[in-house]
Design an enzyme around this catalytic site. Structure first.
Site, PDB file in Angstrom:
ATOM      1  N   THR A  21      -5.402  -5.488   1.644  1.00 23.64           N
ATOM      2  CA  THR A  21      -4.722  -4.148   1.617  1.00 23.64           C
ATOM      3  C   THR A  21      -4.336  -3.518   0.539  1.00 23.64           C
ATOM      4  OG1 THR A  21      -2.733  -5.342   1.710  1.00 23.64           O
ATOM      5  CG2 THR A  21      -3.607  -5.300   4.032  1.00 23.64           C
ATOM      6  N   ASP A  22      -4.211  -2.293   0.945  1.00 24.87           N
ATOM      7  CA  ASP A  22      -3.720  -1.181  -0.320  1.00 24.87           C
ATOM      8  C   ASP A  22      -2.009  -1.212  -0.182  1.00 24.87           C
ATOM      9  OD1 ASP A  22      -3.150   0.445   1.689  1.00 24.87           O
ATOM     10  OD2 ASP A  22      -5.055   1.666   1.377  1.00 24.87           O
ATOM     11  N   ALA A  23      -1.504  -0.353  -0.883  1.00 23.88           N
ATOM     12  CA  ALA A  23      -0.008   0.013  -1.201  1.00 23.88           C
ATOM     13  C   ALA A  23       0.303   0.495   0.237  1.00 23.88           C
ATOM     14  CB  ALA A  23       0.012   0.862  -2.186  1.00 23.88           C
ATOM     15  N   GLY A  24      -0.477   1.166   1.196  1.00 20.94           N
ATOM     16  CA  GLY A  24      -0.028   1.710   2.371  1.00 20.94           C
ATOM     17  C   GLY A  24       0.047   0.701   3.471  1.00 20.94           C
ATOM     18  N   ILE A  26      -2.685  -0.876   4.802  1.00 21.65           N
ATOM     19  CA  ILE A  26      -3.795  -1.019   5.394  1.00 21.65           C
ATOM     20  C   ILE A  26      -5.118  -1.437   4.620  1.00 21.65           C
ATOM     21  CG2 ILE A  26      -3.080   0.675   6.977  1.00 21.65           C
ATOM     22  CD1 ILE A  26      -4.876   2.571   5.390  1.00 21.65           C
TER      23      ILE A  26
END
Length: 155
Positions: A21-24, A26
């Protein structure tokens, strides 16, 4: 991860981990390509071929080109179903149609990946080994039969 060869198309089940996942929160867009790579690798394994053995026999597969379309995000802990099917088979390349869905069936990403067969020592195009080519033909034929069956049942 688990793989399923009995169904059409080939399926690999995978779980989304924090590292995907990324910082968001997702799945980072490029990681869908990693899931697709794993499905193609497991398809080859399910067909009875080991890529490390192929490499020792001077045969590797490299991605030539990719097209992908993103529909919805996957999130941490989602279970994914990643498919791989032979769309087009040539002497030294295979085009795969692939999808990544959440286990509930929601389409997240779909794409096509063109993979070239090359020599491991010089990275020059080479014919796909005959036995593997025949296995890919079987996958392609099975999909064609399923497509025809679905079309007949719809009419």
């Amino acid at each position: 991860m688990s793989a399923e060869i009995s169904g059409r198309p080939f399926e690999l089940r995978a779980r989304v981990y924090f590292e995907d996942t990324d910082a968001g929160g997702i799945v980072y867009y490029v990681n869908y390509l990693k899931f697709m790579e794993r499905a193609r690798t497991e398809l080859v394994r399910a067909l009875g071929f080991d890529q490390s053995v192929l490499q020792r026999e001077n045969t590797i597969f490299v991605v030539h080109s990719v097209s992908a379309r993103y529909h919805a995000p996957a999130q941490l802990d989602d279970e994914l179903v990643v498919t791989a099917d032979v769309l087009e088979l040539k002497r030294a390349s295979v085009r795969f149609a692939q999808q990544v869905r959440r286990a509930d069936g929601r389409l997240l990403c779909e794409g096509e990946v063109l993979v070239a067969c090359v020599s491991a020592d010089q990275y020059k195009p080479r014919m796909i080994p005959l036995a593997l080519n025949e296995a890919f033909k079987t996958v392609q034929a099975n999909q064609s039969m399923q497509d025809r069956g679905e079309a007949e049942s719809a009419s």
